[in-house]
Design a protein around this motif. Structure first.
Motif, PDB file in Angstrom:
ATOM      1  N   VAL A 156       0.844  -1.205   0.000  1.00  0.00           N
ATOM      2  CA  VAL A 156       0.000   0.000   0.000  1.00  0.00           C
ATOM      3  C   VAL A 156       0.875   1.249   0.000  1.00  0.00           C
ATOM      4  N   ILE A 157       1.908   1.250   0.813  1.00  0.00           N
ATOM      5  CA  ILE A 157       2.797   2.411   0.890  1.00  0.00           C
ATOM      6  C   ILE A 157       3.526   2.632  -0.435  1.00  0.00           C
ATOM      7  N   VAL A 158       4.031   1.570  -1.038  1.00  0.00           N
ATOM      8  CA  VAL A 158       4.714   1.708  -2.333  1.00  0.00           C
ATOM      9  C   VAL A 158       3.753   2.282  -3.370  1.00  0.00           C
ATOM     10  N   ASP A 159       2.533   1.754  -3.414  1.00  0.00           N
ATOM     11  CA  ASP A 159       1.541   2.255  -4.364  1.00  0.00           C
ATOM     12  C   ASP A 159       1.212   3.719  -4.084  1.00  0.00           C
ATOM     13  N   LEU A 160       1.024   4.055  -2.831  1.00  0.00           N
ATOM     14  CA  LEU A 160       0.726   5.440  -2.451  1.00  0.00           C
ATOM     15  C   LEU A 160       1.848   6.380  -2.873  1.00  0.00           C
ATOM     16  N   LEU A 161       3.091   5.993  -2.613  1.00  0.00           N
ATOM     17  CA  LEU A 161       4.218   6.854  -2.963  1.00  0.00           C
ATOM     18  C   LEU A 161       4.357   7.026  -4.477  1.00  0.00           C
ATOM     19  N   LEU A 162       4.108   5.963  -5.234  1.00  0.00           N
ATOM     20  CA  LEU A 162       4.168   6.078  -6.698  1.00  0.00           C
ATOM     21  C   LEU A 162       3.082   7.014  -7.217  1.00  0.00           C
ATOM     22  N   ARG A 163       1.875   6.886  -6.696  1.00  0.00           N
ATOM     23  CA  ARG A 163       0.778   7.768  -7.114  1.00  0.00           C
ATOM     24  C   ARG A 163       1.063   9.206  -6.707  1.00  0.00           C
ATOM     25  N   TRP A 164       1.574   9.366  -5.496  1.00  0.00           N
ATOM     26  CA  TRP A 164       1.890  10.711  -4.986  1.00  0.00           C
ATOM     27  C   TRP A 164       2.967  11.367  -5.848  1.00  0.00           C
ATOM     28  N   SER A 165       4.009  10.630  -6.146  1.00  0.00           N
ATOM     29  CA  SER A 165       5.105  11.146  -6.956  1.00  0.00           C
ATOM     30  C   SER A 165       4.610  11.565  -8.335  1.00  0.00           C
TER      31      SER A 165
END
Length: 89
Positions: free
Chosen positions: A35-44
């Motif tokens: 979830v964190i990896v996905d969140l960071l990719l979307r955020w970036s």
């Protein structure tokens, strides 16, 4: 999803049988990491898009700031809070 938590909620949300979720995530920690990896990719991606629309270096900095701490905090809280309340296991 009220009343459902943990693996039962994950299974229901993904449409998988609960045992099938273990094929993708061995633990809540693995799920949280994903979830964190996905969140960071979307955020970036979101931040990069906003900065690319700016025409000057100063405007790019302002665009980055405008995306804002509040938005990041809100996203993180909304996504992570349910998992942080769950016992580990």
């Amino acid at each position: 999803m009220r009343g459902r938590s943990g693996w039962a909620a994950v299974a229901a949300r993904t449409g998988l049988a609960r045992p099938s979720t273990y094929q993708y995530f061995r633990s809540r920690t693995d799920l949280l990491d994903a979830v964190i990896v996905d969140l960071l990719l979307r955020w970036s991606t979101y931040v990069t898009q906003r900065m690319r629309r700016a025409s000057t270096p100063g405007d790019r900095v302002l665009a980055y700031v405008a995306v804002g701490e509040a938005r990041a905090r809100s996203l993180a809280r909304g996504l992570l809070e349910p998992y942080l309340r769950q016992p580990t296991g």
